[in-house]
Design a protein around this motif. Structure first.
Motif, short mmCIF file in Angstrom:
data_model
loop_
_atom_site.label_atom_id
_atom_site.label_comp_id
_atom_site.label_asym_id
_atom_site.label_seq_id
_atom_site.Cartn_x
_atom_site.Cartn_y
_atom_site.Cartn_z
N ALA A 1 12.84 3.00 -10.20
CA ALA A 1 12.24 4.30 -10.49
C ALA A 1 10.72 4.22 -10.47
N ARG A 2 10.10 5.26 -9.92
CA ARG A 2 8.65 5.25 -9.80
C ARG A 2 7.93 5.21 -11.15
N SER A 3 8.63 5.52 -12.22
CA SER A 3 8.02 5.42 -13.54
C SER A 3 7.81 3.97 -13.97
N HIS A 4 8.47 3.03 -13.30
CA HIS A 4 8.35 1.61 -13.61
C HIS A 4 7.03 1.08 -13.03
N PRO A 5 6.29 0.25 -13.76
CA PRO A 5 5.00 -0.24 -13.26
C PRO A 5 5.09 -1.08 -11.99
N LYS A 6 6.26 -1.65 -11.71
CA LYS A 6 6.42 -2.48 -10.51
C LYS A 6 7.19 -1.76 -9.40
N ALA A 7 7.33 -0.45 -9.51
CA ALA A 7 8.10 0.30 -8.51
C ALA A 7 7.43 0.27 -7.15
N LEU A 8 6.13 0.55 -7.12
CA LEU A 8 5.37 0.59 -5.88
C LEU A 8 4.52 -0.67 -5.78
N LEU A 9 4.68 -1.39 -4.68
CA LEU A 9 3.91 -2.62 -4.48
C LEU A 9 2.63 -2.29 -3.71
N THR A 10 1.50 -2.60 -4.29
CA THR A 10 0.22 -2.32 -3.64
C THR A 10 -0.55 -3.58 -3.31
N SER A 11 -0.18 -4.71 -3.91
CA SER A 11 -0.83 -5.99 -3.62
C SER A 11 -0.34 -6.51 -2.27
N ILE A 12 -1.26 -6.87 -1.39
CA ILE A 12 -0.88 -7.37 -0.07
C ILE A 12 -0.01 -8.62 -0.20
N GLU A 13 -0.37 -9.48 -1.15
CA GLU A 13 0.39 -10.72 -1.35
C GLU A 13 1.82 -10.41 -1.81
N GLU A 14 1.96 -9.45 -2.72
CA GLU A 14 3.30 -9.07 -3.19
C GLU A 14 4.14 -8.49 -2.06
N VAL A 15 3.53 -7.65 -1.24
CA VAL A 15 4.27 -7.05 -0.13
C VAL A 15 4.69 -8.12 0.87
N GLU A 16 3.80 -9.05 1.17
CA GLU A 16 4.15 -10.12 2.11
C GLU A 16 5.32 -10.95 1.58
N GLU A 17 5.28 -11.29 0.30
CA GLU A 17 6.37 -12.06 -0.30
C GLU A 17 7.67 -11.27 -0.30
N HIS A 18 7.57 -9.96 -0.50
CA HIS A 18 8.73 -9.07 -0.49
C HIS A 18 9.34 -8.99 0.91
N LEU A 19 8.48 -8.98 1.93
CA LEU A 19 8.95 -8.82 3.30
C LEU A 19 9.59 -10.08 3.89
N LEU A 20 9.12 -11.23 3.49
CA LEU A 20 9.57 -12.47 4.13
C LEU A 20 11.09 -12.60 4.20
N PRO A 21 11.82 -12.48 3.08
CA PRO A 21 13.29 -12.60 3.21
C PRO A 21 13.92 -11.44 3.95
N MET A 22 13.34 -10.25 3.88
CA MET A 22 13.88 -9.11 4.62
C MET A 22 13.87 -9.38 6.12
N ILE A 23 12.76 -9.88 6.59
CA ILE A 23 12.56 -10.02 8.03
C ILE A 23 13.25 -11.26 8.59
N PHE A 24 13.15 -12.37 7.89
CA PHE A 24 13.61 -13.63 8.47
C PHE A 24 14.95 -14.12 7.91
N GLU A 25 15.42 -13.57 6.79
CA GLU A 25 16.70 -13.99 6.23
C GLU A 25 17.69 -12.84 6.11
N LYS A 26 17.24 -11.60 6.40
CA LYS A 26 18.06 -10.40 6.22
C LYS A 26 18.55 -10.30 4.78
#
Length: 242
Positions: free
Chosen positions: A178-203
């Protein structure tokens, strides 16, 4: 990571009154354009569609609960007849602007609370799929993997393009935090990159609790109203594409 190529295209929600649409568009393969429910009108649609045409970016309708006051981010318990009229009007307006500019209508992606509700509410998902089947049957639908709407779509002959989010956190059941949660939206480039790695390369999606859950997806979204959207797209272009 330079030199590795991601298998998913990159999409973004645009035409929502944010100032950077023209800067974001060159990084995209597809975009979802607000069509009056949560923001916009035919003029803003035309501006966004022409910008996408200039950069050879596929365009999709981004319909919403009719709720500009809350930017479409509040679940509404509407009569289906009223909601159907609103959604058809929104998507038809978008379709007509596409036709006027000789641009292909590529996909439909519901916005905000409607998107989230369709993912978990079987009755609402069935209603929406019947609407697509009746009026827009040849238009693919962007929707989340393992969701109610994705599971039901084949029953109505609706083609789906499964979508994950680069800049949103996930619960363990693969709903968005939920967007009310402080970690709902990722704005840190490092956090987004870490979030994307398993999505892209491990599905796999790493949830907010740290679980890794397998998913299939064909497109990844960066929100156009994320204050770091441009930096995130530049990072994706630099680190995940050849």
């Amino acid at each position: 990571m330079s030199g590795k190529t991601m298998a998913m295209d990159i999409n973004c929600d645009l035409g929502e009154g944010m100032p950077d649409d023209a800067l974001l568009m060159p990084f995209l393969a597809s975009c979802n354009i607000a069509c009056g429910g949560h923001f916009g009108d035919r003029m803003t649609m035309q501006t966004a569609i022409l910008l996408a045409k200039e950069h050879n970016v596929n365009v999709g309708a981004h319909p919403s609960y009719p709720d500009k006051e809350n930017f479409g981010r509040k679940s509404l318990n509407l009569e289906f007849e009223f909601l159907e009229d609103s959604l058809i009007s929104q998507i038809h307006d978008f379709q007509e602007v596409c036709l006027s500019q000789n641009v292909d209508f590529h996909h439909i992606k519901p916005h905000g609370a409607l998107y989230n509700d369709l993912a978990k509410d079987e009755k609402l998902a069935t209603f929406f799929l019947k609407l697509i089947q009746k009026y827009f049957q040849d238009i693919p639908l962007y929707c989340p993997p393992n969701s109610k709407i994705a599971t039901l779509a084949p029953n109505y002959g609706v083609k789906t393009i499964l979508e994950v989010f680069a800049d949103r956190s996930y619960n363990d059941n693969l709903t968005l935090v939920a967007r009310s949660h402080p970690k709902a939206l990722l704005t840190s480039i490092e956090e987004v990159e870490e979030h994307l790695l398993p999505m892209i390369f491990e599905k796999k999606i790493r949830t907010i609790s740290g679980q890794l859950i397998s998913v299939e997806a064909q497109t990844v979204c960066v929100h156009g109203d994320n204050p770091s959207a441009l930096a995130i797209l530049r990072m994706i272009r630099s680190n995940f594409t050849s």
